[in-house]
Design a protein around this motif. Structure first.
Motif, short mmCIF file in Angstrom:
data_model
loop_
_atom_site.label_atom_id
_atom_site.label_comp_id
_atom_site.label_asym_id
_atom_site.label_seq_id
_atom_site.Cartn_x
_atom_site.Cartn_y
_atom_site.Cartn_z
N LEU A 25 0.82 -1.21 0.00
CA LEU A 25 0.00 0.00 0.00
C LEU A 25 0.85 1.26 0.00
N PHE A 26 1.93 1.26 0.77
CA PHE A 26 2.80 2.44 0.79
C PHE A 26 3.40 2.69 -0.59
N ALA A 27 3.77 1.62 -1.28
CA ALA A 27 4.35 1.76 -2.62
C ALA A 27 3.29 2.28 -3.61
N GLU A 28 2.06 1.82 -3.46
CA GLU A 28 0.99 2.23 -4.38
C GLU A 28 0.49 3.64 -4.10
N ARG A 29 0.31 3.97 -2.82
CA ARG A 29 -0.36 5.23 -2.45
C ARG A 29 0.56 6.27 -1.83
N GLY A 30 1.73 5.84 -1.39
CA GLY A 30 2.61 6.74 -0.64
C GLY A 30 2.46 6.49 0.85
N TYR A 31 3.53 6.71 1.58
CA TYR A 31 3.54 6.44 3.02
C TYR A 31 2.53 7.32 3.75
N GLU A 32 2.56 8.62 3.49
CA GLU A 32 1.69 9.55 4.22
C GLU A 32 0.22 9.36 3.86
N LYS A 57 2.34 3.02 12.83
CA LYS A 57 2.39 2.83 11.38
C LYS A 57 3.82 2.53 10.93
N GLU A 58 4.76 3.23 11.50
CA GLU A 58 6.18 3.01 11.17
C GLU A 58 6.62 1.58 11.50
N ASP A 59 6.12 1.06 12.62
CA ASP A 59 6.49 -0.30 13.04
C ASP A 59 6.00 -1.36 12.06
N LEU A 60 4.94 -1.07 11.33
CA LEU A 60 4.39 -2.04 10.39
C LEU A 60 5.39 -2.39 9.30
N ILE A 61 6.16 -1.41 8.87
CA ILE A 61 7.12 -1.62 7.78
C ILE A 61 8.22 -2.59 8.19
N PHE A 62 8.57 -2.56 9.46
CA PHE A 62 9.68 -3.38 9.95
C PHE A 62 9.18 -4.56 10.79
N ALA A 63 7.93 -4.92 10.64
CA ALA A 63 7.33 -5.95 11.48
C ALA A 63 8.06 -7.28 11.39
N ARG A 109 10.11 -3.55 -2.31
CA ARG A 109 9.08 -2.58 -1.91
C ARG A 109 9.52 -1.79 -0.67
N ARG A 110 10.12 -2.49 0.29
CA ARG A 110 10.59 -1.79 1.50
C ARG A 110 11.65 -0.75 1.13
N TYR A 111 12.58 -1.15 0.29
CA TYR A 111 13.64 -0.23 -0.14
C TYR A 111 13.03 1.01 -0.80
N ALA A 112 12.06 0.80 -1.69
CA ALA A 112 11.43 1.93 -2.39
C ALA A 112 10.75 2.89 -1.42
N VAL A 113 10.06 2.35 -0.43
CA VAL A 113 9.36 3.20 0.53
C VAL A 113 10.35 3.86 1.48
N VAL A 114 11.24 3.09 2.06
CA VAL A 114 12.18 3.61 3.06
C VAL A 114 13.09 4.68 2.46
N SER A 115 13.51 4.49 1.23
CA SER A 115 14.44 5.45 0.62
C SER A 115 13.80 6.82 0.41
N GLN A 116 12.48 6.91 0.49
CA GLN A 116 11.79 8.18 0.27
C GLN A 116 11.32 8.87 1.55
N VAL A 117 11.45 8.21 2.70
CA VAL A 117 10.93 8.78 3.95
C VAL A 117 12.07 8.81 4.97
N ALA A 118 12.48 10.02 5.36
CA ALA A 118 13.67 10.20 6.21
C ALA A 118 13.56 9.44 7.54
N ASN A 119 12.42 9.54 8.23
CA ASN A 119 12.33 8.87 9.53
C ASN A 119 12.37 7.34 9.39
N LEU A 120 11.96 6.81 8.22
CA LEU A 120 12.05 5.37 8.00
C LEU A 120 13.49 4.96 7.72
N ARG A 121 14.25 5.82 7.06
CA ARG A 121 15.68 5.52 6.86
C ARG A 121 16.40 5.48 8.20
N ASP A 122 16.05 6.41 9.08
CA ASP A 122 16.64 6.40 10.43
C ASP A 122 16.26 5.13 11.16
N ARG A 123 15.02 4.73 11.05
CA ARG A 123 14.56 3.51 11.73
C ARG A 123 15.29 2.28 11.19
#
Length: 195
Positions: A25-32, A57-63, A109-123
């Protein structure tokens, strides 16, 4: 009756399913633009269950990393006296790599989403440090006489090599394989391990 092992497998599969659906969903619609309600519906569960199981929501990506961290910790703890603790660390890294190599679409998909959201890169960096810390703790426990700098250097090198090749997997590099990882880890083991 559900056994403890079945419950553990089901929980691990559920975490992977939720991570996969959230990343899709994040890849299709965007994280926000993606809501927790959207993810709950896609995963076939409730918003309440997601928050209870994952926290945010952030924890879902790294579940799936939570399950992987548990698997690695269990692997390290189950090593016997005859096992080389330095190589056991490498096996832990190989366990994580195998998960993502078997789920290349999820990794991409994770790489695509994480590379675009700064707080996810930090996580993601914090998550990598958690693996490194597990490796360090294992070596400190099993090799208390090893120089502390060697323990840190070894754990960091294993983590860095793993992360580099995992990033290549995430980018679709078919040459980033378990065999390549094993060869690179073997070089580190031959060079840095205290025997």
């Amino acid at each position: 009756m559900v056994t403890t092992e079945q419950a553990s497998i089901d929980a691990s599969e559920f975490r992977l399913h939720v991570a996969s659906e959230s990343l899709r969903l994040f890849a299709e619609r965007g994280y926000e633009a993606t809501t927790v309600d959207d993810i709950a519906a896609a995963a076939g569960t409730s918003r309440r269950t997601l928050f209870r199981q994952f926290g945010s929501k952030e924890d879902l990506i790294f579940a799936d990393h939570e399950s992987l961290l548990d698997q690695v910790a269990e692997h390290l703890a189950s090593a016997v006296d005859d096992d080389d603790p330095w190589w056991v660390v490498c096996e832990g890294a190989e366990t994580v790599f195998a998960h993502f190599a078997d789920n290349r679409d999820l990794a991409a998909r994770r790489y695509a989403v994480v590379s675009q959201v700064a707080n996810l890169r930090d996580r993601e960096l914090v998550t990598a440090l958690r693996y490194q810390r597990l490796f360090e703790e294992h070596l400190r426990r099993t090799r208390p006489d090893a120089p502390p700098a060697r323990v840190v250097a070894y754990a960091a090198a294993v983590t860095a090599v793993h992360n580099y090749l995992l990033r290549q997997v995430s980018r679709g590099d078919a040459d980033a394989t378990a065999a390549v990882l094993n060869a690179e880890l073997r070089r580190l083991w031959e060079t840095l391990a205290e025997r």
